[in-house]
Motif scaffolding. Structure first.
Motif, PDB file in Angstrom:
ATOM      1  N   ARG A  53       0.850  -1.198   0.000  1.00  0.00           N
ATOM      2  CA  ARG A  53       0.000   0.000   0.000  1.00  0.00           C
ATOM      3  C   ARG A  53       0.886   1.249   0.000  1.00  0.00           C
ATOM      4  N   PRO A  54       1.346   1.668  -1.185  1.00  0.00           N
ATOM      5  CA  PRO A  54       2.198   2.861  -1.259  1.00  0.00           C
ATOM      6  C   PRO A  54       1.405   4.131  -0.996  1.00  0.00           C
ATOM      7  N   PHE A  55       2.044   5.056  -0.298  1.00  0.00           N
ATOM      8  CA  PHE A  55       1.484   6.402  -0.194  1.00  0.00           C
ATOM      9  C   PHE A  55       1.912   7.175  -1.445  1.00  0.00           C
ATOM     10  N   ASN A  56       1.693   8.471  -1.485  1.00  0.00           N
ATOM     11  CA  ASN A  56       1.785   9.245  -2.733  1.00  0.00           C
ATOM     12  C   ASN A  56       3.182   9.214  -3.349  1.00  0.00           C
ATOM     13  N   THR A  57       3.372   8.325  -4.309  1.00  0.00           N
ATOM     14  CA  THR A  57       4.665   8.206  -4.980  1.00  0.00           C
ATOM     15  C   THR A  57       4.848   9.347  -5.980  1.00  0.00           C
ATOM     16  N   TYR A  58       6.073   9.883  -6.051  1.00  0.00           N
ATOM     17  CA  TYR A  58       6.404  10.935  -7.010  1.00  0.00           C
ATOM     18  C   TYR A  58       7.782  10.645  -7.580  1.00  0.00           C
ATOM     19  N   ASP A 118       1.660  12.289   2.287  1.00  0.00           N
ATOM     20  CA  ASP A 118       2.909  11.631   2.645  1.00  0.00           C
ATOM     21  C   ASP A 118       3.540  11.197   1.327  1.00  0.00           C
ATOM     22  N   PHE A 119       4.429  12.043   0.796  1.00  0.00           N
ATOM     23  CA  PHE A 119       5.033  11.778  -0.507  1.00  0.00           C
ATOM     24  C   PHE A 119       6.188  10.785  -0.376  1.00  0.00           C
ATOM     25  N   ASN A 120       6.196   9.825  -1.274  1.00  0.00           N
ATOM     26  CA  ASN A 120       7.182   8.748  -1.246  1.00  0.00           C
ATOM     27  C   ASN A 120       7.942   8.743  -2.567  1.00  0.00           C
ATOM     28  N   TYR A 121       9.258   8.929  -2.515  1.00  0.00           N
ATOM     29  CA  TYR A 121      10.034   9.002  -3.750  1.00  0.00           C
ATOM     30  C   TYR A 121      10.061   7.648  -4.454  1.00  0.00           C
ATOM     31  N   ILE A 122      10.073   7.676  -5.771  1.00  0.00           N
ATOM     32  CA  ILE A 122       9.945   6.481  -6.595  1.00  0.00           C
ATOM     33  C   ILE A 122      10.967   5.399  -6.230  1.00  0.00           C
ATOM     34  N   GLY A 140       9.045 -13.737   2.548  1.00  0.00           N
ATOM     35  CA  GLY A 140       7.934 -14.656   2.684  1.00  0.00           C
ATOM     36  C   GLY A 140       6.924 -14.215   3.726  1.00  0.00           C
ATOM     37  N   GLU A 141       7.378 -13.429   4.718  1.00  0.00           N
ATOM     38  CA  GLU A 141       6.502 -12.976   5.797  1.00  0.00           C
ATOM     39  C   GLU A 141       5.408 -12.029   5.312  1.00  0.00           C
ATOM     40  N   SER A 142       5.535 -11.540   4.077  1.00  0.00           N
ATOM     41  CA  SER A 142       4.555 -10.570   3.575  1.00  0.00           C
ATOM     42  C   SER A 142       3.262 -11.222   3.096  1.00  0.00           C
ATOM     43  N   ILE A 143       3.263 -12.550   2.875  1.00  0.00           N
ATOM     44  CA  ILE A 143       2.064 -13.220   2.361  1.00  0.00           C
ATOM     45  C   ILE A 143       0.927 -13.101   3.366  1.00  0.00           C
ATOM     46  N   GLY A 144      -0.235 -12.680   2.854  1.00  0.00           N
ATOM     47  CA  GLY A 144      -1.403 -12.495   3.704  1.00  0.00           C
ATOM     48  C   GLY A 144      -1.424 -11.181   4.451  1.00  0.00           C
ATOM     49  N   GLU A 145      -0.442 -10.326   4.188  1.00  0.00           N
ATOM     50  CA  GLU A 145      -0.320  -9.062   4.914  1.00  0.00           C
ATOM     51  C   GLU A 145      -0.598  -7.865   4.005  1.00  0.00           C
ATOM     52  N   VAL A 146      -1.057  -6.781   4.639  1.00  0.00           N
ATOM     53  CA  VAL A 146      -1.158  -5.473   4.000  1.00  0.00           C
ATOM     54  C   VAL A 146      -0.052  -4.617   4.593  1.00  0.00           C
ATOM     55  N   ILE A 147       0.754  -3.989   3.737  1.00  0.00           N
ATOM     56  CA  ILE A 147       1.937  -3.279   4.232  1.00  0.00           C
ATOM     57  C   ILE A 147       2.018  -1.879   3.626  1.00  0.00           C
ATOM     58  N   ASN A 148       1.995  -0.871   4.500  1.00  0.00           N
ATOM     59  CA  ASN A 148       2.177   0.512   4.069  1.00  0.00           C
ATOM     60  C   ASN A 148       3.620   0.747   3.626  1.00  0.00           C
ATOM     61  N   ILE A 149       3.769   1.472   2.530  1.00  0.00           N
ATOM     62  CA  ILE A 149       5.080   1.970   2.106  1.00  0.00           C
ATOM     63  C   ILE A 149       4.951   3.492   2.040  1.00  0.00           C
ATOM     64  N   GLY A 150       5.498   4.174   3.023  1.00  0.00           N
ATOM     65  CA  GLY A 150       5.396   5.627   3.093  1.00  0.00           C
ATOM     66  C   GLY A 150       6.588   6.218   3.803  1.00  0.00           C
ATOM     67  N   SER A 151       6.726   7.531   3.701  1.00  0.00           N
ATOM     68  CA  SER A 151       7.922   8.195   4.228  1.00  0.00           C
ATOM     69  C   SER A 151       7.792   8.593   5.698  1.00  0.00           C
ATOM     70  N   ASN A 152       6.569   8.551   6.250  1.00  0.00           N
ATOM     71  CA  ASN A 152       6.308   9.001   7.617  1.00  0.00           C
ATOM     72  C   ASN A 152       6.633  10.486   7.771  1.00  0.00           C
ATOM     73  N   PHE A 153       6.323  11.260   6.698  1.00  0.00           N
ATOM     74  CA  PHE A 153       6.517  12.720   6.714  1.00  0.00           C
ATOM     75  C   PHE A 153       5.304  13.362   6.054  1.00  0.00           C
ATOM     76  N   GLU A 154       4.664  14.273   6.763  1.00  0.00           N
ATOM     77  CA  GLU A 154       3.434  14.908   6.297  1.00  0.00           C
ATOM     78  C   GLU A 154       3.725  16.344   5.843  1.00  0.00           C
ATOM     79  N   VAL A 155       3.217  16.711   4.677  1.00  0.00           N
ATOM     80  CA  VAL A 155       3.436  18.067   4.150  1.00  0.00           C
ATOM     81  C   VAL A 155       2.209  18.479   3.347  1.00  0.00           C
ATOM     82  N   SER A 156       1.856  19.755   3.415  1.00  0.00           N
ATOM     83  CA  SER A 156       0.683  20.233   2.681  1.00  0.00           C
ATOM     84  C   SER A 156       1.021  20.476   1.213  1.00  0.00           C
ATOM     85  N   ILE A 157      -0.019  20.535   0.387  1.00  0.00           N
ATOM     86  CA  ILE A 157       0.166  20.818  -1.038  1.00  0.00           C
ATOM     87  C   ILE A 157       0.758  22.211  -1.216  1.00  0.00           C
TER      88      ILE A 157
END
Length: 331
Positions: A173-178, A212-216, A230-247
């Motif tokens: 589950r990627p956050f906003n990739t740029y 939360d913008f995430n570089y490509i 292998g531990e990822s099977i059956g899981e939902v996993i966030n991929i994000g930078s953990n940094f919040e910024v406004s538009i």
């Protein structure tokens, strides 16, 4: 290991395809069939990459073509989808066909062909406006646009196949990739291309929402980590930078890096319906760190600036900028 990448012709898919080829994987690229024989962004890949690729042109909505493409593959990285939110207001039916039915086609073929692993691509948009921050994987899902609703449906289909048939599915589950190659329908390329084209009065939609913008490069590494663990099977996993910024703050940062003064003009056509706007996104990436050992290399404000600089450098190359229509609002 032979890997099929659906949506290999797109922004994230092309970067992921190239990196996997560089790492020595046997890659089959599923691209959207068209009469121009275009491979999308893969047309711009180095010849050393292209000569190593097997390319399959098809349509993710066609179950027979999808199954044919998946034959002989060990892993499927499923990225093919419609992702533009404004276009989902215009043509929601196509989002159901592409995002939900397309995912079903991949899952059904994976079950029948005994594929070792499917990595299904979700999106932070499924969370809607944050009810709490940072957003972890247990956050409620909210369909605030036809796009996000279709991705929730696709995610749930993937989870259902894992639970019902033990289909080996992992959900990233990627956050906003740029980054380089991103469509101008996204906010960062919109800002950069307008400035690079000489404009100083920049047209944007709402400025207050946060992302939360995430570089490509971080997103690509996230895909590879989910694929290889292998531990990822059956899981939902966030991929994000953990940094919040406004538009609005993002626009100012881009202008600062590009060395210009800008004036921002609100363009009504770019504003989402009030209840559809996702006001706040901020990723909790602790699960990815704990389960996969993944963490962003472009995290925090300084990492964001580095990612923006690399993105600006690519977009301001005239060969790349000429591919974009900065004067046209791209839904």
């Amino acid at each position: 290991m032979k890997i099929l990448i659906t949506g290999a012709d797109g922004f994230i898919g092309s970067h992921l395809t190239e990196e996997l080829v560089r790492q020595g994987y046997d890659v089959k690229a599923f691209v959207y069939y068209n009469s121009f024989n275009s491979w999308g962004w893969l047309d711009t890949s180095p010849e050393s990459i292209k000569k190593e690729l097997e390319v399959f042109a098809g349509d993710i909505r066609d179950p027979h073509g999808v199954k044919e493409a998946m034959k002989g593959c060990d892993v499927v990285l499923h990225l093919a989808s419609l992702i533009a939110i404004p276009y989902s207001y215009h043509s929601p039916d196509t989002y159901v066909d592409t995002n939900i039915k397309g995912t079903l086609n991949v899952l059904q073929a994976a079950r029948e062909l005994d594929i070792q692993k499917v990595v299904h691509t979700s999106t932070s948009e499924v969370y809607g406006t944050a009810q709490y921050v940072p957003i972890d994987e247990n956050h409620p899902l909210q369909g605030q646009s036809p796009y996000s609703a279709s991705k929730i449906g696709a995610d749930q289909m993937a989870i259902a196949f894992y639970r019902s048939f033990e289909t080996p599915v992992a959900i990233i589950r990627p956050f906003n990739t740029y980054g380089p190659r991103q469509s101008a329908r996204a906010v960062i390329p919109t800002i950069i291309t307008q400035i690079a084209s000489g404009k100083r009065k920049i047209k944007l939609g709402s400025l207050h929402p946060t992302r939360d913008f995430n570089y490509i490069k971080d997103t690509v590494n996230g895909f590879i980590s989910v694929m290889t663990h292998g531990e990822s099977i059956g899981e939902v996993i966030n991929i994000g930078s953990n940094f919040e910024v406004s538009i609005g703050e993002t626009a100012k940062l881009i202008a600062e890096i590009m060395g210009v003064d800008i004036e921002i003009e609100t363009d009504d056509v770019r504003i989402r319906p009030k209840k559809s706007e996702v006001e706040r996104l901020w990723a909790d990436n602790s699960k990815a760190k704990a389960l996969l050992g993944w963490e962003p290399k472009y995290g925090g404000k300084e990492g964001f600036k580095r990612g923006l600089k690399e993105t600006i450098e690519w977009f301001t190359d005239e060969r790349n900028l000429s591919r974009y229509k900065a004067d046209v609002y791209n839904i």
